[in-house]
Design a protein around this motif. Structure first.
Motif, short mmCIF file in Angstrom:
data_model
loop_
_atom_site.label_atom_id
_atom_site.label_comp_id
_atom_site.label_asym_id
_atom_site.label_seq_id
_atom_site.Cartn_x
_atom_site.Cartn_y
_atom_site.Cartn_z
N TRP A 73 0.83 -1.20 0.00
CA TRP A 73 0.00 0.00 0.00
C TRP A 73 0.87 1.26 0.00
CZ3 TRP A 73 -0.87 3.98 3.54
CH2 TRP A 73 -1.97 4.80 3.27
N LEU A 74 1.87 1.27 0.88
CA LEU A 74 2.78 2.43 0.93
C LEU A 74 3.58 2.59 -0.36
CD1 LEU A 74 4.11 2.14 4.59
CD2 LEU A 74 2.62 3.94 3.67
N ALA A 75 4.01 1.48 -0.94
CA ALA A 75 4.77 1.54 -2.19
C ALA A 75 3.93 2.15 -3.31
CB ALA A 75 5.25 0.14 -2.59
N GLU A 76 2.66 1.78 -3.35
CA GLU A 76 1.78 2.39 -4.35
C GLU A 76 1.56 3.87 -4.05
OE1 GLU A 76 -2.65 1.82 -6.28
OE2 GLU A 76 -1.80 0.19 -5.11
N LEU A 77 1.43 4.18 -2.78
CA LEU A 77 1.22 5.57 -2.37
C LEU A 77 2.38 6.47 -2.78
CD1 LEU A 77 -0.63 7.50 -0.66
CD2 LEU A 77 0.87 6.96 1.27
N ILE A 78 3.60 5.98 -2.64
CA ILE A 78 4.77 6.80 -3.00
C ILE A 78 5.24 6.55 -4.43
CG2 ILE A 78 5.52 7.00 -0.59
CD1 ILE A 78 7.86 5.10 -1.35
N ARG A 79 4.41 5.90 -5.21
CA ARG A 79 4.63 5.70 -6.64
C ARG A 79 5.91 4.93 -6.97
NH1 ARG A 79 0.67 9.17 -7.05
NH2 ARG A 79 0.28 10.99 -8.07
N CYS A 80 6.02 3.77 -6.36
CA CYS A 80 7.15 2.90 -6.70
C CYS A 80 6.92 2.19 -8.03
CB CYS A 80 7.38 1.86 -5.59
SG CYS A 80 8.21 2.54 -4.16
N GLU A 81 5.77 2.47 -8.65
CA GLU A 81 5.41 1.93 -9.95
C GLU A 81 5.56 0.42 -9.99
OE1 GLU A 81 7.36 4.40 -12.89
OE2 GLU A 81 6.68 6.17 -11.83
N ASN A 82 6.36 -0.12 -10.87
CA ASN A 82 6.46 -1.57 -11.04
C ASN A 82 7.31 -2.24 -9.97
OD1 ASN A 82 4.90 -1.43 -13.36
ND2 ASN A 82 6.68 -1.05 -14.65
N PHE A 83 7.72 -1.53 -8.95
CA PHE A 83 8.60 -2.09 -7.94
C PHE A 83 7.92 -2.25 -6.58
CE2 PHE A 83 11.32 -0.56 -11.25
CZ PHE A 83 12.26 -1.58 -11.37
N CYS A 84 6.61 -2.20 -6.55
CA CYS A 84 5.88 -2.41 -5.30
C CYS A 84 6.18 -3.81 -4.74
CB CYS A 84 4.38 -2.24 -5.51
SG CYS A 84 3.89 -0.56 -5.96
N GLY A 85 6.24 -4.78 -5.62
CA GLY A 85 6.55 -6.15 -5.20
C GLY A 85 7.93 -6.25 -4.59
N ILE A 86 8.89 -5.49 -5.11
CA ILE A 86 10.25 -5.50 -4.56
C ILE A 86 10.22 -4.96 -3.12
CG2 ILE A 86 12.54 -4.43 -4.76
CD1 ILE A 86 11.95 -6.69 -6.78
N ALA A 87 9.45 -3.91 -2.89
CA ALA A 87 9.34 -3.37 -1.53
C ALA A 87 8.82 -4.44 -0.58
CB ALA A 87 8.41 -2.14 -1.52
N ALA A 88 7.81 -5.19 -1.01
CA ALA A 88 7.25 -6.26 -0.18
C ALA A 88 8.26 -7.38 0.03
CB ALA A 88 5.97 -6.80 -0.81
N ILE A 89 9.04 -7.71 -1.00
CA ILE A 89 10.06 -8.74 -0.87
C ILE A 89 11.11 -8.32 0.14
CG2 ILE A 89 11.99 -9.84 -2.09
CD1 ILE A 89 10.11 -9.87 -4.58
N VAL A 90 11.53 -7.07 0.09
CA VAL A 90 12.54 -6.59 1.05
C VAL A 90 11.96 -6.64 2.46
CG1 VAL A 90 13.87 -4.57 1.78
CG2 VAL A 90 13.79 -5.21 -0.64
N PHE A 91 10.70 -6.28 2.61
CA PHE A 91 10.06 -6.39 3.93
C PHE A 91 10.14 -7.83 4.43
CE2 PHE A 91 6.34 -7.85 6.23
CZ PHE A 91 6.47 -7.12 7.39
N VAL A 92 9.79 -8.79 3.57
CA VAL A 92 9.82 -10.20 3.97
C VAL A 92 11.25 -10.63 4.32
CG1 VAL A 92 9.47 -12.58 3.15
CG2 VAL A 92 7.73 -10.84 2.73
N ILE A 93 12.22 -10.18 3.54
CA ILE A 93 13.62 -10.49 3.82
C ILE A 93 14.01 -9.98 5.21
CG2 ILE A 93 16.01 -9.92 3.18
CD1 ILE A 93 15.00 -10.02 0.23
N CYS A 94 13.51 -8.81 5.57
CA CYS A 94 13.80 -8.26 6.90
C CYS A 94 13.18 -9.13 8.00
CB CYS A 94 13.24 -6.84 7.03
SG CYS A 94 14.11 -5.61 6.07
N MET A 95 12.03 -9.69 7.72
CA MET A 95 11.29 -10.41 8.75
C MET A 95 11.70 -11.88 8.90
SD MET A 95 9.48 -7.98 9.86
CE MET A 95 8.43 -8.82 10.99
N VAL A 96 12.09 -12.51 7.80
CA VAL A 96 12.39 -13.93 7.82
C VAL A 96 13.89 -14.10 7.69
CG1 VAL A 96 12.02 -16.14 6.67
CG2 VAL A 96 10.17 -14.46 6.76
N ARG A 97 14.46 -14.83 8.60
CA ARG A 97 15.91 -15.05 8.55
C ARG A 97 16.22 -16.41 9.13
NH1 ARG A 97 19.07 -14.42 12.96
NH2 ARG A 97 17.98 -14.05 14.88
N ASP A 98 17.45 -16.81 8.95
CA ASP A 98 17.92 -18.09 9.47
C ASP A 98 17.97 -18.01 11.00
OD1 ASP A 98 19.15 -20.46 10.05
OD2 ASP A 98 21.03 -19.97 9.05
N ALA A 99 17.21 -18.85 11.65
CA ALA A 99 17.14 -18.81 13.12
C ALA A 99 18.48 -19.14 13.76
CB ALA A 99 16.06 -19.78 13.62
#
Length: 183
Positions: free
Chosen positions: A114-140
């Motif tokens: 939602w924020l990526a669309e709001l700030i006009r990341c255009e075709n890279f909204c999915g990349i923003a979400a992927i980076v978020f997931v990378i931040c959240m999921v890591r090797d325990a």
């Protein structure tokens, strides 16, 4: 028997290989100060290849958008990471822990998109979400601080984009195209 036509090895492939090598070399400089980091900058390699475009201008244009989306994903990830840690402390291990983590990731992905669309990341909204997931999921089992891990992965992404641009613009630039009709 039909002959199989093998693809050639063009400049874009060569440039991708050079960008990967540059990412490795620059990462080794970082590792001089932080030898505990992985030898290979996985995300640096990935984005060095992904961002190799067929022109310098496209590499810069797409690189800027990717960086914008990457920084947004990092910001949301770092903002939500404490909630994930706190929730994990309460939930313990097992199914409740997994479901709580999934719920936080789902809400974070939604917020990031939602924020990526709001700030006009255009075709890279999915990349923003992927980076978020990378931040959240890591090797325990990783012996690295979770916040540092998130920042490192994003730094590697930026490194890859920088390496693609450097190779495409400075080391092996494409020949300048003449305007249509020019002799």
């Amino acid at each position: 028997m039909d002959k199989i036509a093998l693809p050639g090895i063009g400049m874009r492939k060569v440039k991708s290989v050079l960008a990967v090598a540059l990412a490795f070399l620059l990462w080794q400089v970082v590792r001089l100060w932080f030898p505990q980091f992985d030898v290979h900058p996985l995300f640096g390699y990935i984005y060095a290849v992904i961002e190799m475009r067929d022109s310098v201008e496209k590499t810069k244009q797409f690189g800027r958008r990717r960086i914008k989306a990457t920084l947004l994903g990092l910001a949301v990830g770092l903002a939500i990471l404490p909630l994930s840690v706190r929730c994990g402390a309460y939930a313990g291990e097992g199914a409740v822990f997994a479901l709580a983590g999934l719920a936080i990731i789902m809400l974070g992905v939604l917020l990031t998109l939602w924020l990526a669309e709001l700030i006009r990341c255009e075709n890279f909204c999915g990349i923003a979400a992927i980076v978020f997931v990378i931040c959240m999921v890591r090797d325990a089992d990783a012996d690295i601080n979770i916040y540092l891990y998130a920042v490192l992965r994003v730094f590697q992404t930026l490194l890859g984009v920088f390496c693609a641009w450097t190779v495409n613009a400075l080391i092996c630039p494409y020949p300048k195209r003449k305007p249509d009709g020019a002799v």
